[in-house]
Motif scaffolding. Structure first.
Motif, PDB file in Angstrom:
ATOM      1  N   PRO A   1      -3.076  10.127   1.878  1.00 11.27           N
ATOM      2  CA  PRO A   1      -4.347  10.743   2.266  1.00 11.27           C
ATOM      3  C   PRO A   1      -4.412  12.194   1.808  1.00 11.27           C
ATOM      4  O   PRO A   1      -3.395  12.851   1.632  1.00 11.27           O
ATOM      5  CB  PRO A   1      -4.354  10.647   3.791  1.00 11.27           C
ATOM      6  N   LEU A   2      -5.620  12.673   1.593  1.00  9.17           N
ATOM      7  CA  LEU A   2      -5.843  14.040   1.119  1.00  9.17           C
ATOM      8  C   LEU A   2      -6.072  14.949   2.317  1.00  9.17           C
ATOM      9  O   LEU A   2      -7.084  14.823   3.012  1.00  9.17           O
ATOM     10  CB  LEU A   2      -7.052  14.072   0.181  1.00  9.17           C
TER      11      LEU A   2
ATOM     12  N   GLU B   1      -9.811  12.057 -13.379  1.00 12.98           N
ATOM     13  CA  GLU B   1     -11.033  12.326 -12.618  1.00 12.98           C
ATOM     14  C   GLU B   1     -10.822  11.733 -11.231  1.00 12.98           C
ATOM     15  O   GLU B   1     -10.510  10.554 -11.095  1.00 12.98           O
ATOM     16  CB  GLU B   1     -12.256  11.692 -13.284  1.00 12.98           C
ATOM     17  N   LEU B   2     -10.993  12.570 -10.231  1.00 16.85           N
ATOM     18  CA  LEU B   2     -10.831  12.141  -8.842  1.00 16.85           C
ATOM     19  C   LEU B   2     -12.184  12.243  -8.166  1.00 16.85           C
ATOM     20  O   LEU B   2     -12.828  13.293  -8.207  1.00 16.85           O
ATOM     21  CB  LEU B   2      -9.808  13.032  -8.126  1.00 16.85           C
TER      22      LEU B   2
ATOM     23  N   ASN C   1      -1.423  16.491 -13.382  1.00 10.83           N
ATOM     24  CA  ASN C   1      -2.879  16.532 -13.387  1.00 10.83           C
ATOM     25  C   ASN C   1      -3.452  15.888 -12.123  1.00 10.83           C
ATOM     26  O   ASN C   1      -4.468  16.330 -11.596  1.00 10.83           O
ATOM     27  CB  ASN C   1      -3.444  15.844 -14.637  1.00 10.83           C
ATOM     28  N   ARG C   2      -2.788  14.861 -11.626  1.00 16.93           N
ATOM     29  CA  ARG C   2      -3.242  14.242 -10.378  1.00 16.93           C
ATOM     30  C   ARG C   2      -3.106  15.224  -9.218  1.00 16.93           C
ATOM     31  O   ARG C   2      -3.999  15.341  -8.374  1.00 16.93           O
ATOM     32  CB  ARG C   2      -2.444  12.967 -10.093  1.00 16.93           C
ATOM     33  N   LYS C   3      -1.991  15.943  -9.176  1.00 16.93           N
ATOM     34  CA  LYS C   3      -1.807  16.952  -8.124  1.00 16.93           C
ATOM     35  C   LYS C   3      -2.853  18.053  -8.250  1.00 16.93           C
ATOM     36  O   LYS C   3      -3.413  18.510  -7.250  1.00 16.93           O
ATOM     37  CB  LYS C   3      -0.401  17.550  -8.207  1.00 16.93           C
ATOM     38  N   ALA C   4      -3.129  18.481  -9.479  1.00 15.77           N
ATOM     39  CA  ALA C   4      -4.123  19.537  -9.704  1.00 15.77           C
ATOM     40  C   ALA C   4      -5.508  19.073  -9.244  1.00 15.77           C
ATOM     41  O   ALA C   4      -6.252  19.838  -8.620  1.00 15.77           O
ATOM     42  CB  ALA C   4      -4.152  19.946 -11.168  1.00 15.77           C
ATOM     43  N   ALA C   5      -5.856  17.830  -9.539  1.00 13.69           N
ATOM     44  CA  ALA C   5      -7.163  17.305  -9.132  1.00 13.69           C
ATOM     45  C   ALA C   5      -7.252  17.228  -7.610  1.00 13.69           C
ATOM     46  O   ALA C   5      -8.288  17.571  -7.023  1.00 13.69           O
ATOM     47  CB  ALA C   5      -7.389  15.927  -9.755  1.00 13.69           C
ATOM     48  N   ARG C   6      -6.173  16.777  -6.958  1.00 12.16           N
ATOM     49  CA  ARG C   6      -6.172  16.709  -5.487  1.00 12.16           C
ATOM     50  C   ARG C   6      -6.320  18.096  -4.877  1.00 12.16           C
ATOM     51  O   ARG C   6      -7.081  18.289  -3.924  1.00 12.16           O
ATOM     52  CB  ARG C   6      -4.879  16.051  -4.988  1.00 12.16           C
TER      53      ARG C   6
ATOM     54  N   ALA D   1      -9.440  19.275  -2.583  1.00 11.36           N
ATOM     55  CA  ALA D   1      -9.174  19.768  -1.231  1.00 11.36           C
ATOM     56  C   ALA D   1      -9.750  21.164  -1.042  1.00 11.36           C
ATOM     57  O   ALA D   1     -10.333  21.466   0.001  1.00 11.36           O
ATOM     58  CB  ALA D   1      -7.672  19.770  -0.950  1.00 11.36           C
ATOM     59  N   ALA D   2      -9.611  22.029  -2.048  1.00  9.30           N
ATOM     60  CA  ALA D   2     -10.144  23.391  -1.938  1.00  9.30           C
ATOM     61  C   ALA D   2     -11.672  23.376  -1.852  1.00  9.30           C
ATOM     62  O   ALA D   2     -12.260  24.120  -1.056  1.00  9.30           O
ATOM     63  CB  ALA D   2      -9.693  24.223  -3.137  1.00  9.30           C
ATOM     64  N   LEU D   3     -12.323  22.527  -2.652  1.00  8.59           N
ATOM     65  CA  LEU D   3     -13.783  22.430  -2.602  1.00  8.59           C
ATOM     66  C   LEU D   3     -14.261  21.963  -1.228  1.00  8.59           C
ATOM     67  O   LEU D   3     -15.189  22.533  -0.650  1.00  8.59           O
ATOM     68  CB  LEU D   3     -14.288  21.442  -3.655  1.00  8.59           C
ATOM     69  N   LEU D   4     -13.616  20.929  -0.705  1.00  8.14           N
ATOM     70  CA  LEU D   4     -14.017  20.396   0.594  1.00  8.14           C
ATOM     71  C   LEU D   4     -13.712  21.379   1.717  1.00  8.14           C
ATOM     72  O   LEU D   4     -14.508  21.518   2.654  1.00  8.14           O
ATOM     73  CB  LEU D   4     -13.327  19.056   0.848  1.00  8.14           C
TER      74      LEU D   4
END
Length: 153
Positions: free
Chosen positions: A17-18, A54-55, A99-104, A108-111
């Protein structure tokens, strides 16, 4: 903790989970991943490795948000949404896992920023009498200076 040999080390960080902050967690089932070839660095593997990520998360159907939080996020992120879906991309690393970690992290920062409570209302104030007097004195001093610059008749 059971070890999953089919996944590289650190993969649990991108599959779970994020955690957004403010007590909010987006379930992994609400996150949609899409992989494609990156245009960035990669050497010989750039044409064979799907390292661009893309996440996406559908904020209208996300189980991790309360109705109040959902409304706030949808309102604040409206310009970035496509049919209520927020998508972030990451392709700055050669490794798909990084890249997956960077996208997560980006999602998370946006939300987290969108979930922040609104700032307190500004209380209107007026300048103090001393500030008004200083401003008027300065204006008078500048006017006198400019008047002295006048013609030399």
């Amino acid at each position: 903790m059971d070890e999953r040999p089919d996944l590289p080390s650190g993969a649990d960080e991108v599959n779970g989970p994020l955690g957004v902050g403010r007590g909010v967690s987006i379930p992994a089932r609400d996150l949609a991943w899409r992989f494609s070839r990156s245009s960035g660095p990669g050497g010989q593997g750039v044409n064979t490795t799907d390292s661009r990520i893309e996440l996406s998360v559908d904020l209208r159907r996300c189980a991790g948000l309360t109705p109040q939080q959902r409304g706030r996020v949808l309102e604040r992120l409206a310009p970035r949404l496509a049919d209520g879906v927020l998508t972030v991309a990451a392709s700055e690393f050669r490794s798909q896992l990084r890249n997956r970690k960077a996208a997560r992290d980006r999602l998370a920062a946006l939300l987290d920023e969108a979930l922040a409570p609104p700032p307190p209302k500004r209380r209107p104030t007026k300048p103090s009498k001393g500030a008004v007097a200083r401003r008027l004195d300065d204006k008078a001093r500048r006017a006198k200076l400019k008047k002295l610059r006048g013609s030399w008749d």
